[in-house]
Design a protein around this motif. Sequence first.
Motif, short mmCIF file in Angstrom:
data_model
loop_
_atom_site.label_atom_id
_atom_site.label_comp_id
_atom_site.label_asym_id
_atom_site.label_seq_id
_atom_site.Cartn_x
_atom_site.Cartn_y
_atom_site.Cartn_z
N VAL A 177 73.15 37.81 -33.04
CA VAL A 177 72.48 38.21 -31.79
C VAL A 177 70.97 38.06 -31.92
O VAL A 177 70.29 37.52 -31.04
CB VAL A 177 72.84 39.66 -31.42
CG1 VAL A 177 71.96 40.16 -30.27
CG2 VAL A 177 74.31 39.77 -31.03
N GLU A 212 69.89 34.33 -32.04
CA GLU A 212 70.01 33.68 -30.74
C GLU A 212 68.96 34.19 -29.76
O GLU A 212 68.35 33.40 -29.04
CB GLU A 212 71.42 33.91 -30.18
CG GLU A 212 72.52 33.13 -30.90
CD GLU A 212 73.87 33.33 -30.25
OE1 GLU A 212 73.91 33.53 -29.02
OE2 GLU A 212 74.89 33.31 -30.96
N LYS A 213 68.76 35.50 -29.73
CA LYS A 213 67.82 36.08 -28.77
C LYS A 213 66.37 35.76 -29.10
O LYS A 213 65.56 35.47 -28.21
CB LYS A 213 68.01 37.60 -28.70
CG LYS A 213 69.36 38.05 -28.17
CD LYS A 213 69.53 37.70 -26.71
CE LYS A 213 70.83 38.25 -26.15
NZ LYS A 213 71.02 37.89 -24.73
N LYS A 221 65.38 33.31 -31.10
CA LYS A 221 65.22 31.88 -31.38
C LYS A 221 64.58 31.66 -32.76
O LYS A 221 63.48 31.09 -32.90
CB LYS A 221 64.39 31.20 -30.29
CG LYS A 221 64.99 31.36 -28.89
CD LYS A 221 64.20 30.59 -27.86
CE LYS A 221 64.72 30.84 -26.45
NZ LYS A 221 66.15 30.54 -26.31
N SER A 254 74.25 29.85 -35.12
CA SER A 254 73.33 30.67 -34.32
C SER A 254 71.88 30.27 -34.52
O SER A 254 71.00 30.72 -33.78
CB SER A 254 73.52 32.15 -34.66
OG SER A 254 73.51 32.36 -36.05
#
Length: 213
Positions: free
Chosen positions: A146, A149-150, A152, A178
């Motif tokens: 998470v 991904e969030k 970057k 990811s």
Amino acid sequence: MAETHTPHYSLKKLFSFFSGVTALSGMILIGLSIYVNFRGAVLTKVLGLSSAYLFHVGYLCLVMGSVTVLLGFARRHGAAKESRGTLLFGFLVMVIILTVEIMASTVGLAFFPVVREVALEHNFVTLRKNYRGYKEPDDYSMRWNVVMEKLKCCGVKNYTDFSGSSFERVTGHTYPRSCCKSLGTVDCDGRNVSADIIHQEGCFPKLLKITRT
């Protein structure tokens, strides 16, 4: 009969206004504490040792905010009723709160470099040991997926953190999915480390920015 606009009347209105601002600032502090303790739970858990620091800040904001809201309304009531006792009590408590806030901020900023170095090494070692991969069911891998991904980003320091890790030994990949800028591309194969394919910057600097803020 309407109250005349004397200097005393203007001062009372000004004091009432600032009391309202005080209550509003308390509500902002309460909102900040809720965000840190609930909305930022995933990020703070990933930080490991630093998470305790963040949660303590959240609880401190909650207490300070609640007290500040009550004092704001008490001072506004005291100004309206011209109660000297209430105004004096509110003033003294606000001075104490301001002193505590300054001391807490100073101590937090003073120890931040030490916490940063300890948390960096802790997260680096833990990631290499415990991270399993993308879409793995364990909580640790899910949290890191998470975050990557969030925010970057890839890894703790950078994308090379996965080289030689337990993740690479099991999957044969040098980075998880990811880390990819686009999860659906064919080039996101766990081996292509081009800057056009994956986020090469580590997550720790971005997590630190959130912590410092």
